[in-house]
Structure formats: structure tokens, C-alpha cells
Design a protein around this motif. Structure first.
Motif, mmCIF file in Angstrom:
data_model
loop_
_atom_site.group_PDB
_atom_site.id
_atom_site.type_symbol
_atom_site.label_atom_id
_atom_site.label_comp_id
_atom_site.label_asym_id
_atom_site.label_seq_id
_atom_site.Cartn_x
_atom_site.Cartn_y
_atom_site.Cartn_z
ATOM 1 N N ARG A 189 -8.588 4.442 13.744
ATOM 2 C CA ARG A 189 -7.206 4.292 14.207
ATOM 3 C C ARG A 189 -6.357 3.698 13.090
ATOM 4 O O ARG A 189 -6.703 2.667 12.502
ATOM 5 N N SER A 249 -14.478 6.506 15.641
ATOM 6 C CA SER A 249 -13.174 7.113 15.381
ATOM 7 C C SER A 249 -12.367 6.098 14.584
ATOM 8 O O SER A 249 -12.670 4.902 14.599
ATOM 9 N N LEU A 288 -5.098 8.136 16.271
ATOM 10 C CA LEU A 288 -6.535 8.000 16.437
ATOM 11 C C LEU A 288 -7.226 9.307 16.047
ATOM 12 O O LEU A 288 -6.836 10.386 16.508
ATOM 13 N N GLY A 311 -12.167 -3.078 22.377
ATOM 14 C CA GLY A 311 -12.837 -1.908 21.849
ATOM 15 C C GLY A 311 -12.154 -0.644 22.319
ATOM 16 O O GLY A 311 -10.995 -0.667 22.764
ATOM 17 N N PRO A 312 -12.840 0.476 22.258
ATOM 18 C CA PRO A 312 -12.246 1.752 22.661
ATOM 19 C C PRO A 312 -11.789 1.780 24.113
ATOM 20 O O PRO A 312 -10.923 2.578 24.473
ATOM 21 N N ASP A 313 -12.353 0.916 24.968
ATOM 22 C CA ASP A 313 -11.964 0.894 26.382
ATOM 23 C C ASP A 313 -10.756 0.003 26.652
ATOM 24 O O ASP A 313 -10.324 -0.146 27.800
ATOM 25 N N ASN A 314 -10.215 -0.631 25.583
ATOM 26 C CA ASN A 314 -9.024 -1.493 25.687
ATOM 27 C C ASN A 314 -9.233 -2.706 26.588
ATOM 28 O O ASN A 314 -8.283 -3.242 27.163
ATOM 29 N N SER A 372 -14.936 -2.629 12.792
ATOM 30 C CA SER A 372 -15.392 -1.827 13.917
ATOM 31 C C SER A 372 -15.167 -2.590 15.221
ATOM 32 O O SER A 372 -15.680 -3.691 15.395
ATOM 33 N N GLU A 376 -14.362 1.924 17.399
ATOM 34 C CA GLU A 376 -13.041 2.282 16.894
ATOM 35 C C GLU A 376 -12.808 1.470 15.625
ATOM 36 O O GLU A 376 -12.800 0.246 15.664
ATOM 37 N N LEU A 404 -13.546 11.638 17.526
ATOM 38 C CA LEU A 404 -14.799 10.892 17.541
ATOM 39 C C LEU A 404 -15.845 11.689 16.767
ATOM 40 O O LEU A 404 -16.091 12.857 17.059
ATOM 41 N N GLU A 443 -19.911 3.700 20.903
ATOM 42 C CA GLU A 443 -18.699 4.223 20.273
ATOM 43 C C GLU A 443 -17.880 3.074 19.682
ATOM 44 O O GLU A 443 -17.627 2.076 20.363
#
Length: 238
Positions: A199, A197, A204, A32-35, A93, A73, A207, A71
Motif C-alpha cells: 500500500r 500486498s 493497494l 492489518g489487512p482487516d483494518n 509488514s 500489507e 495480493l 496475508e
């Protein structure tokens, strides 16, 4: 329908969280957005298990869903044809893997409540033991063939089913199936104030808040559809 004992989420132990994390597929390489993907979560489990359990229990105790977990991505996946044509792409998502752990824990508790109170439709196949898409296809095909044999009209439209969910009505249905005010508040917070957001390759977007359509995360989307359509499941095709 009135319930003497309202359903409320309960806090969980570190062992329950560990079991849920252990069940996550290792081939999930889309963080996710936190990788952070499932493999990283499992490799760090001994270090983070206590903290993650605490965060999940705070979510349950205070009836909130962590802001960072709301959140998403969004990345485009080409279905067919020219990828530069927007309609040829399917949006996916990507959510924080820790949010999926919390969702699975909540799902297990709520599903157990529905089973104990006999709130599952006999025709439901999702999230039900000894059922699958195969049993759903068999039932759907049999019902349609029966209707066609009687020369009845057969209409089937489940396109964008999650998008059509009315969140206010969903929360009302939770009350009708015995959810406590605290549980309804958790779901309300879970569904609200979501951001995304987009990508494309390494670019990117900013948000932005989701102001319309759905904000229901994929992990629990089909369970929410089942609950939302519960009253319709007994209708016969005509």
C-alpha cells in the motif's frame, strides 16, 4: 539430543486469550489487512472472546495457521532522503492483530518448554526474564573489547538476519529440541503459503505470493532467530 517427552502445543482457555489481549499495547494504531487494531479488539472482547479462543484452539488442534492470518500489507516508511527512492524506505509488514494473539500464545508455550529443558543459551537476552537489549549490549561490548585487547579479529554482521533463515533447517532444529511431529507441522504451515500486498497512500497492489526471501512474521521473528542460531551461541569471537 533425544527427549523422552516431546513438546506439543496445548489448547488454551478463554482466560488465557483474554490475558494476552489485555497485554497488547493500546498505542498500536496500525491495523492489518482487516483494518482491526488492538483497541478495537479490546473494545469487542466480551463479544468475540469465545469465538477467537475457538479459532486459536482449532489452529493448535489441527496444526494449521489461519490462511487470512498469512496475508500481510506492506507499507513503506521513509528512513532518510527522497521518499521516491526505494532504498530510502523501510518496508513494514502489517498483520492481522488476531494472528499476533495466536503467535503470542504459541510463543509462551514454546518458551516455557525451552526454559524447562534448559535449551536457552546463557547469552540469550530476547524473551528471557530479567534480560533485555541492555544485557545483550553489555555482553557484546565486553566480548568485543576482550577480543580487541588480545588483538583478535572482531566481525559482527546481523544485517537482514531473519532473511537468511533456511526454513527446512529451522524445522529440523525444532525436531532436535524436542518438538513433536504435530508441533513441527504447525510451524511448517505457519511459515508457508504467505502472501503480501503493498500500500502506498490509498493505492493497494494485488495480493501476491511470497516466493523467496523470508515469510517469517515480525511477532515471532526474533524467537525463531534465537532457535536457529542456538548452536552458534556458544562460539567465541576469534
Amino acid at each position: 539430543m533425544l527427549f523422552q517427552d516431546l513438546f506439543s502445543f496445548r489448547t488454551v482457555t478463554s482466560e488465557e486469550v483474554r490475558r494476552v489481549i489485555a497485554s497488547l499495547p493500546l498505542n498500536d494504531e496500525s491495523p492489518g489487512p482487516d483494518n482491526i487494531n488492538s483497541r478495537i479488539l479490546k473494545d469487542c472482547l466480551l463479544v468475540i472472546l469465545g469465538s477467537l479462543t475457538y479459532i486459536i484452539n482449532c489452529s493448535i488442534t489441527f496444526h494449521t495457521f489461519h490462511t487470512a492470518w498469512k496475508e500481510a500489507e506492506v507499507i513503506p516508511i521513509v528512513k532518510d532522503g527522497d521518499y521516491e527512492v526505494a532504498s530510502n524506505n523501510r518496508p513494514i509488514s502489517l498483520l492481522a492483530i488476531a494472528s499476533k494473539v495466536c503467535e503470542k500464545i504459541v510463543l509462551e508455550q514454546f518458551s516455557s518448554h525451552r526454559i524447562s529443558k534448559n535449551l536457552l543459551s546463557p547469552h540469550q537476552s530476547g524473551n528471557k526474564k530479567h534480560h533485555s537489549t541492555e544485557t545483550l549490549n553489555i555482553f557484546g561490548t565486553d566480548t568485543m573489547l576482550e577480543a580487541m585487547g588480545k588483538k583478535e579479529l572482531v566481525l559482527l554482521d546481523i544485517s537482514k538476519a531473519v532473511n537468511s533463515i533456511n526454513h527446512h533447517r529451522l524445522l529440523h532444529k525444532l525436531v532436535n529440541v524436542g518438538a513433536s511431529p504435530a508441533t513441527v507441522q504447525w510451524f511448517k504451515d505457519y511459515l508457508s503459503d504467505r502472501f503480501l500486498s503493498t500500500r502506498i497512500n490509498s493505492t493497494l497492489s494485488d495480493l501476491l505470493p511470497i516466493t523467496h526471501a523470508r515469510s517469517t512474521p515480525r511477532c515471532d521473528a526474533f524467537t525463531i532467530i534465537i532457535l536457529y542460531l542456538l548452536e552458534r551461541s556458544s562460539l567465541r569471537i576469534s
